[in-house]
Design an enzyme around this catalytic site. Structure first.
Site, PDB file in Angstrom:
ATOM      1  N   CYS A 123     -23.538  25.126 -11.021  1.00 10.65           N
ATOM      2  CA  CYS A 123     -23.044  25.356  -9.651  1.00 10.65           C
ATOM      3  C   CYS A 123     -23.382  26.781  -9.228  1.00 10.65           C
ATOM      4  CB  CYS A 123     -21.535  25.122  -9.589  1.00 10.65           C
ATOM      5  SG  CYS A 123     -20.808  25.628  -8.020  1.00 10.65           S
TER       6      CYS A 123
ATOM      7  N   CYS B 214     -20.324  29.060  -8.614  1.00 10.75           N
ATOM      8  CA  CYS B 214     -19.687  29.453  -9.885  1.00 10.75           C
ATOM      9  C   CYS B 214     -20.477  30.587 -10.519  1.00 10.75           C
ATOM     10  CB  CYS B 214     -19.605  28.266 -10.843  1.00 10.75           C
ATOM     11  SG  CYS B 214     -18.274  27.110 -10.470  1.00 10.75           S
TER      12      CYS B 214
ATOM     13  N   ASP C  53     -23.715  35.695   3.303  1.00 14.21           N
ATOM     14  CA  ASP C  53     -24.573  34.508   3.247  1.00 14.21           C
ATOM     15  C   ASP C  53     -26.033  34.954   3.199  1.00 14.21           C
ATOM     16  OD1 ASP C  53     -24.082  31.265   4.208  1.00 14.21           O
ATOM     17  OD2 ASP C  53     -26.129  32.062   4.226  1.00 14.21           O
TER      18      ASP C  53
ATOM     19  N   HIS D 167     -13.759  26.417  -9.565  1.00 12.06           N
ATOM     20  CA  HIS D 167     -14.614  25.400  -8.958  1.00 12.06           C
ATOM     21  C   HIS D 167     -13.810  24.211  -8.467  1.00 12.06           C
ATOM     22  CE1 HIS D 167     -18.276  23.048  -8.231  1.00 12.06           C
ATOM     23  NE2 HIS D 167     -17.484  22.025  -8.543  1.00 12.06           N
TER      24      HIS D 167
ATOM     25  N   ASN E 282     -17.756  23.285   6.081  1.00 14.51           N
ATOM     26  CA  ASN E 282     -18.458  22.009   6.175  1.00 14.51           C
ATOM     27  C   ASN E 282     -18.054  21.155   4.979  1.00 14.51           C
ATOM     28  OD1 ASN E 282     -19.939  22.846   8.481  1.00 14.51           O
ATOM     29  ND2 ASN E 282     -21.356  23.972   7.169  1.00 14.51           N
TER      30      ASN E 282
ATOM     31  N   GLY F  78     -22.973  18.699   6.850  1.00 11.52           N
ATOM     32  CA  GLY F  78     -23.912  19.759   6.483  1.00 11.52           C
ATOM     33  C   GLY F  78     -23.536  20.555   5.250  1.00 11.52           C
TER      34      GLY F  78
ATOM     35  N   HIS G 223     -19.212  23.576  -3.777  1.00 12.22           N
ATOM     36  CA  HIS G 223     -18.138  24.461  -4.279  1.00 12.22           C
ATOM     37  C   HIS G 223     -17.443  24.948  -3.014  1.00 12.22           C
ATOM     38  CE1 HIS G 223     -16.831  27.865  -7.212  1.00 12.22           C
ATOM     39  NE2 HIS G 223     -16.208  28.090  -6.054  1.00 12.22           N
TER      40      HIS G 223
ATOM     41  N   HIS H 233     -16.149  26.496   0.110  1.00 14.73           N
ATOM     42  CA  HIS H 233     -16.442  27.806   0.702  1.00 14.73           C
ATOM     43  C   HIS H 233     -16.126  27.776   2.180  1.00 14.73           C
ATOM     44  CE1 HIS H 233     -20.119  25.350   0.788  1.00 14.73           C
ATOM     45  NE2 HIS H 233     -20.422  25.962   1.923  1.00 14.73           N
TER      46      HIS H 233
ATOM     47  N   HIS I 157     -17.153  29.629   5.633  1.00 21.33           N
ATOM     48  CA  HIS I 157     -18.038  30.529   6.369  1.00 21.33           C
ATOM     49  C   HIS I 157     -17.179  31.391   7.289  1.00 21.33           C
ATOM     50  CE1 HIS I 157     -21.858  28.187   5.607  1.00 21.33           C
ATOM     51  NE2 HIS I 157     -20.970  27.218   5.432  1.00 21.33           N
TER      52      HIS I 157
HETATM   53  P1  5GP Z   1     -23.002  24.852   3.449  1.00 26.87           P
HETATM   54  O1  5GP Z   1     -24.374  24.430   3.905  1.00 26.87           O
HETATM   55  O2  5GP Z   1     -22.641  24.166   2.142  1.00 26.87           O
HETATM   56  O3  5GP Z   1     -21.928  24.739   4.469  1.00 26.87           O
HETATM   57  O4  5GP Z   1     -23.108  26.402   3.141  1.00 26.87           O
HETATM   58  C1  5GP Z   1     -23.790  26.907   2.057  1.00 26.87           C
HETATM   59  C2  5GP Z   1     -24.243  28.298   2.428  1.00 26.87           C
HETATM   60  O5  5GP Z   1     -24.660  28.956   1.241  1.00 26.87           O
HETATM   61  C3  5GP Z   1     -25.429  28.335   3.396  1.00 26.87           C
HETATM   62  O6  5GP Z   1     -25.057  29.017   4.587  1.00 26.87           O
HETATM   63  C4  5GP Z   1     -26.510  29.085   2.610  1.00 26.87           C
HETATM   64  O7  5GP Z   1     -27.263  29.964   3.420  1.00 26.87           O
HETATM   65  C5  5GP Z   1     -25.703  29.826   1.560  1.00 26.87           C
HETATM   66  N1  5GP Z   1     -26.423  30.090   0.323  1.00 26.87           N
HETATM   67  C6  5GP Z   1     -27.232  29.218  -0.352  1.00 26.87           C
HETATM   68  N2  5GP Z   1     -27.698  29.801  -1.464  1.00 26.87           N
HETATM   69  C7  5GP Z   1     -27.187  31.067  -1.502  1.00 26.87           C
HETATM   70  C8  5GP Z   1     -27.324  32.149  -2.427  1.00 26.87           C
HETATM   71  O8  5GP Z   1     -28.009  32.076  -3.455  1.00 26.87           O
HETATM   72  N3  5GP Z   1     -26.647  33.301  -2.131  1.00 26.87           N
HETATM   73  C9  5GP Z   1     -25.886  33.414  -1.005  1.00 26.87           C
HETATM   74  N4  5GP Z   1     -25.273  34.594  -0.797  1.00 26.87           N
HETATM   75  N5  5GP Z   1     -25.734  32.406  -0.119  1.00 26.87           N
HETATM   76  C10 5GP Z   1     -26.375  31.242  -0.368  1.00 26.87           C
HETATM   77 ZN    ZN Z   2     -18.658  25.959  -8.558  1.00 28.23          ZN
END
Ligand code: 5GP
Ligand code: ZN
Length: 112
Positions: free
Chosen positions: A3, A6, A29, A45, A85, A91, A96, A98, A100
């Site tokens: 993950c 994680c 991000d 997690h 999300n 999306g 894990h 999170h 935004h």
């Molecule tokens: P989701 O698409 O699941 O709502 O959000 C995942 C977020 O993680 C995305 O906005 C993406 O840009 C961010 N993200 C993906 N990989 C990494 C990474 O390796 N480091 C950081 N800081 N953000 C990441």
């Molecule tokens: Zn995780």
């Protein structure tokens, strides 16, 4: 378990961390969608909001207290957005939990 968040929480992968407590991390991000775009995670997690009952007591509160502190410190309080999300249909790309934190631009409603 493989993950990404994680690994960030355990510092096996570098992240641009802006706030850290024993249970929570907030970092930038990698692909920002606003001038301020941070991610707040529990270090524990869980996959998403759908597993929130597995989260240790008080952690969710700590996440939101961290968000409020950052909003204060970064002068976002006049208009910022907290988004989680949940599921592929909305999306979610990292499984894990999170949140935004988006700020410093105009936001439309309803969101796309
Ligand atoms: P989701 O698409 O699941 O709502 O959000 C995942 C977020 O993680 C995305 O906005 C993406 O840009 C961010 N993200 C993906 N990989 C990494 C990474 O390796 N480091 C950081 N800081 N953000 C990441
Ligand atoms: Zn995780």
């Amino acid at each position: 378990m493989d993950c990404l968040f994680c690994k960030i929480a355990k510092k096996e992968i570098d992240s641009n961390t802006v706030l850290e407590t024993e249970d929570v991390m907030v970092f930038k991000d990698i692909d920002p969608k606003a001038p301020v775009h941070l991610l707040a995670i529990p270090k524990q997690h869980i996959k998403s909001v759908m597993e929130v009952e597995k989260l240790a007591g008080g952690v969710l509160e700590e996440i939101f207290e961290s968000i409020a502190k950052i909003a204060q410190d970064m002068d976002l309080a006049d208009g910022f957005r907290v988004v989680t999300n949940t599921g592929r249909g909305a999306g979610q790309s990292v499984d894990h939990l999170h949140f935004h934190i988006l700020g410093k631009r105009k936001f439309a409603w309803p969101p796309g």
